[in-house]
Design a protein around this motif. Structure first.
Motif, PDB file in Angstrom:
ATOM      1  N   PRO A  58       0.812  -1.227   0.000  1.00  0.00           N
ATOM      2  CA  PRO A  58       0.000   0.000   0.000  1.00  0.00           C
ATOM      3  C   PRO A  58       0.840   1.268   0.000  1.00  0.00           C
ATOM      4  N   ILE A  59       2.030   1.218   0.611  1.00  0.00           N
ATOM      5  CA  ILE A  59       2.889   2.412   0.606  1.00  0.00           C
ATOM      6  C   ILE A  59       3.390   2.690  -0.801  1.00  0.00           C
ATOM      7  N   MET A  60       3.872   1.647  -1.491  1.00  0.00           N
ATOM      8  CA  MET A  60       4.353   1.828  -2.856  1.00  0.00           C
ATOM      9  C   MET A  60       3.197   2.172  -3.790  1.00  0.00           C
ATOM     10  N   SER A  61       2.021   1.653  -3.486  1.00  0.00           N
ATOM     11  CA  SER A  61       0.845   1.982  -4.287  1.00  0.00           C
ATOM     12  C   SER A  61       0.515   3.461  -4.179  1.00  0.00           C
ATOM     13  N   HIS A  62       0.553   4.007  -2.970  1.00  0.00           N
ATOM     14  CA  HIS A  62       0.262   5.430  -2.804  1.00  0.00           C
ATOM     15  C   HIS A  62       1.364   6.293  -3.405  1.00  0.00           C
ATOM     16  N   ALA A  63       2.601   5.816  -3.382  1.00  0.00           N
ATOM     17  CA  ALA A  63       3.676   6.541  -4.058  1.00  0.00           C
ATOM     18  C   ALA A  63       3.396   6.619  -5.555  1.00  0.00           C
ATOM     19  N   GLY A  99      10.193   4.888  -5.421  1.00  0.00           N
ATOM     20  CA  GLY A  99       9.173   5.233  -6.394  1.00  0.00           C
ATOM     21  C   GLY A  99       9.798   5.825  -7.641  1.00  0.00           C
ATOM     22  N   SER A 100       9.154   6.830  -8.210  1.00  0.00           N
ATOM     23  CA  SER A 100       9.615   7.382  -9.479  1.00  0.00           C
ATOM     24  C   SER A 100      10.989   8.031  -9.393  1.00  0.00           C
ATOM     25  N   GLY A 101      11.439   8.373  -8.192  1.00  0.00           N
ATOM     26  CA  GLY A 101      12.757   8.984  -8.042  1.00  0.00           C
ATOM     27  C   GLY A 101      13.865   8.016  -7.711  1.00  0.00           C
ATOM     28  N   ALA A 102      13.569   6.734  -7.598  1.00  0.00           N
ATOM     29  CA  ALA A 102      14.567   5.742  -7.206  1.00  0.00           C
ATOM     30  C   ALA A 102      15.558   5.473  -8.325  1.00  0.00           C
ATOM     31  N   GLY A 103      16.814   5.275  -7.945  1.00  0.00           N
ATOM     32  CA  GLY A 103      17.849   4.921  -8.903  1.00  0.00           C
ATOM     33  C   GLY A 103      18.315   3.491  -8.699  1.00  0.00           C
TER      34      GLY A 103
END
Length: 423
Positions: A282-287, A365-369
């Motif tokens: 759920p955390i990654m989903s909300h991200a 999320g979208s900023g992860a490298g």
């Protein structure tokens, strides 16, 4: 325990595990020349959670699942027909839920073939020479989100308000100008033109329509989308199965202790670690939802995004049930977990949930490298090692957690002694 039980669960969970890896593997193979990592991190709840934390939860619940099946097969009255009926119901629900998600009118960028995305990118390349466009190419808009996610923490304030209440005046909103991810090329020198919410919402609608059109065109559907359609029922089945097994084991705790005392350590450890792993979903989903709101808008056309809040509530309620019912006989540890939970709840209340999600977008999320993904993988390896690591003493709350508790509000003498023993 019956050998057939172990074999059945091993085969079933192996198929589910392969479905976790297959979708991400298809994405990497198909989009390897179009920066697959940007797609994987933007949709991290699908392409990162399942091959990482999903596998941890799957392995964690192997022994609890074996015990659950063996108990119903041998020790529960009418257990065999009840188990078979329940399996059919869960499988049916998984198929219905997956078909509902797949039937959304909104399409994801990774559902479009790379060659088609490349043509879209080329046709709108001229927009990059101007300040704004009716819409950017899908990959350019996606890259906007990634660049901003890596340069700042907090994206929620950048999402345009496209669902305005007709009973509230919008005069003040019309004066607000924001960077529009769907129409404006991002410039790192902070000189990117800003747009009104109305203009940005039109660009978002245009982008959503374009992605839907590209994915629905002749030969426009990607291989990854096809693999996802076949494997999604297994993913949903996996999540539903964990919910059912943990709940039933919690309510049959006494029978477990009587019939499977030799497996109780692995059951307890597996359920606890598996529950924590699943809570990343759920955390990654909300991200993802917060990142998606920058490109897609409110998500009215997505059955998944419109129900994500309900799913998060269900997972949170499930986690509390596991902690406070499955471990109800371990009074000392339940009390410690309750206190730690109170401290964490206080921290979250102070920082606000949105801020937690903002930081999670950056690291998972979208900023992860690449480094972030490797660290998440290392965390999962530690969790897997912890499943089968058995200390010489009885399972107890880690001393590190007790130290955090002591620093925040102080411990009783009993818990201090426990922490000293473990140190």
């Amino acid at each position: 325990m019956l050998v057939g039980v172990r074999v059945f669960i091993a085969v079933l969970y192996s198929l589910i595990g392969l479905s976790f890896v297959a979708t991400t593997g298809a994405l990497i193979s198909e989009f390897r020349d179009l920066d697959w990592l940007t797609l994987a991190t933007f949709y991290s709840h699908l392409f990162l959670f399942f091959p990482l934390f999903g596998l941890v939860a799957l392995i964690s619940f192997y022994m609890p699942s074996c015990v659950f099946l063996d108990m119903y097969w041998r020790h529960v009255k009418y257990g065999k027909p009840r188990f078979i009926f329940g399996l059919i119901v869960v499988a049916g629900l998984a198929w219905l839920i997956s078909q509902a998600f797949l039937g959304s009118s909104e399409r994801s960028i990774w559902e479009v073939r790379p060659q088609v995305l490349e043509r879209d990118r080329t046709s709108l390349a001229s927009c990059l020479q101007t300040s704004t466009c009716p819409r950017l190419a899908a990959l350019d808009a996606l890259n906007n989100v990634r660049q901003v996610s890596q340069s700042r923490v907090g994206l929620s304030e950048l999402a345009p308000n496209c669902d305005r209440d007709p009973l509230i005046s919008t005069a003040a909103d019309s004066a607000v100008r924001r960077f529009c991810f769907a129409s404006t090329p991002y410039r790192s020198d902070a000189q990117s033109p800003l747009s009104t919410d109305d203009a940005c919402c039109r660009a978002q609608h245009s982008l959503v329509d374009a992605v839907r059109r590209l994915a629905g065109g002749p030969d426009g559907r990607s291989i990854t989308a096809q693999v996802h359609a076949y494997t999604l029922p297994l993913k949903v089945f996996f999540l539903l199965t964990l919910l059912v097994i943990s709940i039933m084991l919690a309510f049959r705790r006494r029978q477990l202790e009587a019939e499977y005392s030799q497996y109780m350590y692995l059951i307890e450890r597996g359920v606890l670690i598996g529950t924590v792993a699943v809570l990343f979903y759920p955390i990654m989903s909300h991200a993802f939802l917060q990142s998606a709101s920058l490109l897609y808008g409110s998500g009215a056309g997505s059955n998944y995004r419109s129900t994500a809040s309900v799913l998060s509530f269900l997972f949170g309620a499930w986690a509390l049930l596991v902690l406070f019912f499955f471990y109800r006989r371990r009074d000392k540890e339940v009390e410690a977990i309750g206190r730690i939970g109170g401290v964490l709840a206080s921290i979250i209340a102070v920082l606000k949930y949105d801020i937690i999600i903002d930081y999670f977008i950056r690291v998972a999320g979208s900023g992860a490298g690449v480094t972030n993904v490797l660290l998440l993988g290392a965390l999962c390896l530690v969790a897997l090692a912890a499943i089968y690591y058995k200390p010489t003493s009885e399972f107890s709350v880690p001393a590190a957690a007790l130290a955090v508790l002591a620093a925040s509000k102080g411990l009783s003498d009993e818990f201090e002694g426990l922490g000293d023993d473990q140190a």
